[in-house]
Design a protein around this motif. Structure first.
Motif, PDB file in Angstrom:
ATOM      1  N   GLN A  92       0.812  -1.215   0.000  1.00 20.88           N
ATOM      2  CA  GLN A  92       0.000   0.000   0.000  1.00 20.88           C
ATOM      3  C   GLN A  92       0.846   1.265   0.000  1.00 20.88           C
ATOM      4  N   VAL A  93       2.150   1.099   0.024  1.00 17.45           N
ATOM      5  CA  VAL A  93       3.035   2.258  -0.051  1.00 17.45           C
ATOM      6  C   VAL A  93       2.961   2.841  -1.454  1.00 17.45           C
ATOM      7  N   GLN A  94       2.810   4.139  -1.518  1.00 16.50           N
ATOM      8  CA  GLN A  94       2.709   4.822  -2.794  1.00 16.50           C
ATOM      9  C   GLN A  94       3.660   6.009  -2.840  1.00 16.50           C
ATOM     10  N   LEU A  95       4.343   6.143  -3.965  1.00 22.07           N
ATOM     11  CA  LEU A  95       5.170   7.304  -4.251  1.00 22.07           C
ATOM     12  C   LEU A  95       4.688   7.879  -5.572  1.00 22.07           C
ATOM     13  N   VAL A  96       4.364   9.149  -5.581  1.00 23.42           N
ATOM     14  CA  VAL A  96       3.815   9.790  -6.766  1.00 23.42           C
ATOM     15  C   VAL A  96       4.637  11.008  -7.121  1.00 23.42           C
ATOM     16  N   GLU A  97       5.222  10.994  -8.328  1.00 21.34           N
ATOM     17  CA  GLU A  97       6.002  12.123  -8.811  1.00 21.34           C
ATOM     18  C   GLU A  97       5.107  13.120  -9.533  1.00 21.34           C
TER      19      GLU A  97
END
Length: 123
Positions: free
Chosen positions: A1-6
Motif C-alpha cells: 500500500q506504499v505509494q510514491l507519486v512524482e
C-alpha cells in the motif's frame, strides 16, 4: 500500500528550471532515505540525488552538482528536486524512490518506487 507519486515533469528549454516533487503515502516517511533516479532512452538507470532520513547527508551525481538541489519535508511526507540550468542531457524519465535500508547511489536498496515523470529539455 506504499505509494510514491512524482509530479512536475514536462518540457523545458535549455537553461531553464523545473521542480520535481514526490509525495509519499502508506508509510512512515521519516524512517526512509529517499532519492531520485533517472533513465534516458537506451541508457541505464542512474542515480541523481539522495538524502537520508535525518537530512544529515545529501548526495548528488557529479553531472548535476551545483545545478540541482534536493530537499525533503518530513512533516508533509514530500521530497523535492529543484533543477536549474537544465541541459539536453538531463532529458530522461525521473523516478523517486524510498529506502528503509540506508539508500545510497545504487538502485538495489530502494524498495519503493514511483511511476516516473518525463523531463524533456529542448535545445
Amino acid at each position: 500500500q506504499v505509494q510514491l507519486v512524482e509530479s512536475g515533469g514536462g518540457l523545458v528549454q535549455a537553461g531553464g528550471s523545473l521542480r520535481l516533487s514526490c509525495a509519499a503515502s502508506g508509510m512512515t516517511f521519516t524512517t526512509y532515505a529517499v532519492g531520485w533516479f533517472r533513465q534516458a532512452p537506451g541508457k541505464e538507470r542512474e542515480f541523481v540525488a539522495g538524502i537520508d532520513w535525518a537530512r544529515r547527508n545529501i548526495n548528488y551525481a557529479d553531472s548535476v552538482k551545483a545545478r540541482f538541489t534536493l530537499s525533503r519535508d518530513n512533516d508533509r511526507g514530500t521530497m523535492n528536486l529543484q533543477m536549474n540550468s537544465l541541459k539536453s542531457d538531463d532529458t530522461a524519465v525521473y523516478y523517486c524512490a524510498a529506502s528503509h535500508f540506508g539508500g545510497g547511489t545504487g538502485w538495489g536498496k530502494y524498495e519503493y518506487w514511483g511511476r516516473g515523470t518525463q523531463v524533456t529539455v529542448s535545445s
